[in-house]
Design an enzyme around this catalytic site. Structure first.
Site, mmCIF file in Angstrom:
data_model
loop_
_atom_site.group_PDB
_atom_site.id
_atom_site.type_symbol
_atom_site.label_atom_id
_atom_site.label_comp_id
_atom_site.label_asym_id
_atom_site.label_seq_id
_atom_site.Cartn_x
_atom_site.Cartn_y
_atom_site.Cartn_z
ATOM 1 N NE ARG A 1 26.176 -2.432 -21.507
ATOM 2 C CZ ARG A 1 26.277 -3.046 -22.581
ATOM 3 N NH1 ARG A 1 25.400 -4.167 -22.921
ATOM 4 N NH2 ARG A 1 27.337 -2.663 -23.335
ATOM 5 C CG ASP B 1 21.813 -12.181 -23.418
ATOM 6 O OD1 ASP B 1 22.061 -13.112 -22.967
ATOM 7 O OD2 ASP B 1 22.257 -11.276 -23.975
ATOM 8 C CD GLU C 1 26.652 -8.876 -17.589
ATOM 9 O OE1 GLU C 1 27.665 -8.870 -18.732
ATOM 10 O OE2 GLU C 1 25.460 -8.817 -17.830
ATOM 11 C CG HIS D 1 26.133 -9.823 -22.156
ATOM 12 N ND1 HIS D 1 26.448 -8.750 -21.249
ATOM 13 C CD2 HIS D 1 25.899 -9.369 -23.135
ATOM 14 C CE1 HIS D 1 26.456 -7.737 -21.964
ATOM 15 N NE2 HIS D 1 26.458 -7.895 -23.207
#
Length: 335
Positions: A234, A258, A263, A295
């Site tokens: 996260r 990622d 985001e 992600h």
């Protein structure tokens, strides 16, 4: 049952339709996030299915309740975007997918590590321009390096198994130690020991109020010079401002992300024709030793199949008043 899917994409529709042997009515709101402003779109649905960047606070949940929604299904493992106390107060059970082919995220973690280390992304671009120079592409052997895993749940363990195969030494931090990590030769230590002794640190833990910005100035100061930091969990586990400062001072040698704290306004969208106004994200992109993916750690055929099957099974069990191990309200304790 009628289920409304928010933040949906064509691959979500394909995987859920393939898994829908229950013959539920599936409604997909493509590229539409769930929040208080969009909750009314679920009118007439028995359940909604949300993803990582949907925002299910009290206002959103209350509007869903008033539109007849009974159940909340998350097609992900994380649930920090849901007000569980509000959901329980509204008598709206929330279910998630705590495990879905953990190897998917673990393998993506290794992809980030290997790409950053051996700089295959830069080498690819060079060769396409007929530049075969090796200057600036020097890597290091993973064999014999120490990797600190913060979180040794299913994804952390899958990562540990792969790293063990590379010959890495494993350090782990987890409030709930797992015997398999010890059987792999891993050693559980405190966070300071992970920070001080790891060549690579990889985050594999859920986001909670307690670990918000756990990678901050103090944590970075304790790390080895030139350490590699990987986050596939996260975004808010990392203080982006502190990480940028560590990159500039060369304290942080490599950064693989990622996930990103802000985001929600970026990932899962095509913004190639837009101007991105997030200055910190834009600053991260300027570093040659930073690698960011949008992600996609979960994004494998096997994981999408598992997510769809588990999500629909969760809702089936709720609709039949059957016990469901993936219901989240138990995390709040007794009412």
């Amino acid at each position: 049952m009628r289920i409304s899917f928010f933040s949906a994409h064509p691959y979500d529709e394909a995987s859920f339709q393939a898994a829908n042997h229950y013959q539920y009515e599936l409604i997909f709101f493509n590229d539409t996030p769930l929040n208080p402003a969009t909750a009314s779109m679920a009118a007439g649905s028995d359940a909604i299915c949300a993803f990582v960047n949907d925002h299910l606070d009290y206002e959103c949940l209350n509007r869903l309740k008033n539109k007849g929604v009974k159940w909340i299904a998350l097609r992900c493992a994380g649930f920090n975007n849901v007000d569980l106390a509000a959901a329980r107060a509204l008598n709206m059970p929330v279910v998630s997918v705590p495990t879905y082919t953990p190897e998917a995220v673990a393998e993506h973690t290794l992809a980030l590590i290997l790409t950053l280390n051996r700089q295959t992304h830069r080498a690819f671009n060079r060769v396409r321009e007929n530049n075969f120079s090796l200057n600036g592409l020097l890597g290091f052997n993973l064999h014999g390096r120490t990797v600190g895993l913060i979180g040794t749940g299913q994804i952390g363990l899958a990562s540990a198994r792969i790293l063990k195969g590379f010959g890495c030494h494993l350090l782990g931090y987890d409030p709930c130690p797992h015997h398999e990590f010890l059987e792999l030769g891993g050693q559980y230590v405190d966070l300071s020991t992970v920070y001080q002794n790891s060549d690579i640190i990889s985050l594999h833990c859920p986001l909670t109020p307690e670990n918000y910005h756990m990678i901050n100035v103090d944590a970075l100061t304790q790390m080895k010079d030139g350490v590699m930091l990987i986050n596939t969990s996260r975004g808010a586990l990392i203080d982006t401002t502190a990480v940028i400062a560590a990159l500039k001072s060369r304290k942080l040698g490599y950064l693989g992300l990622d996930v990103y704290e802000q985001e929600a306004q970026l990932f899962f969208h095509d913004l190639s024709e837009e101007i991105i106004t997030d200055d910190e994200f834009q600053r991260l992109l300027t570093f040659p030793n930073v690698l960011i993916t949008g992600h996609q750690g979960f994004f494998t055929q096997e994981a999408l199949k598992d997510i769809a099957q588990t999500t629909l099974e969760n809702l089936f069990r709720l609709s039949q008043d059957l016990p469901c191990d993936n219901e989240l309200t138990h995390l709040l304790g007794e009412p």
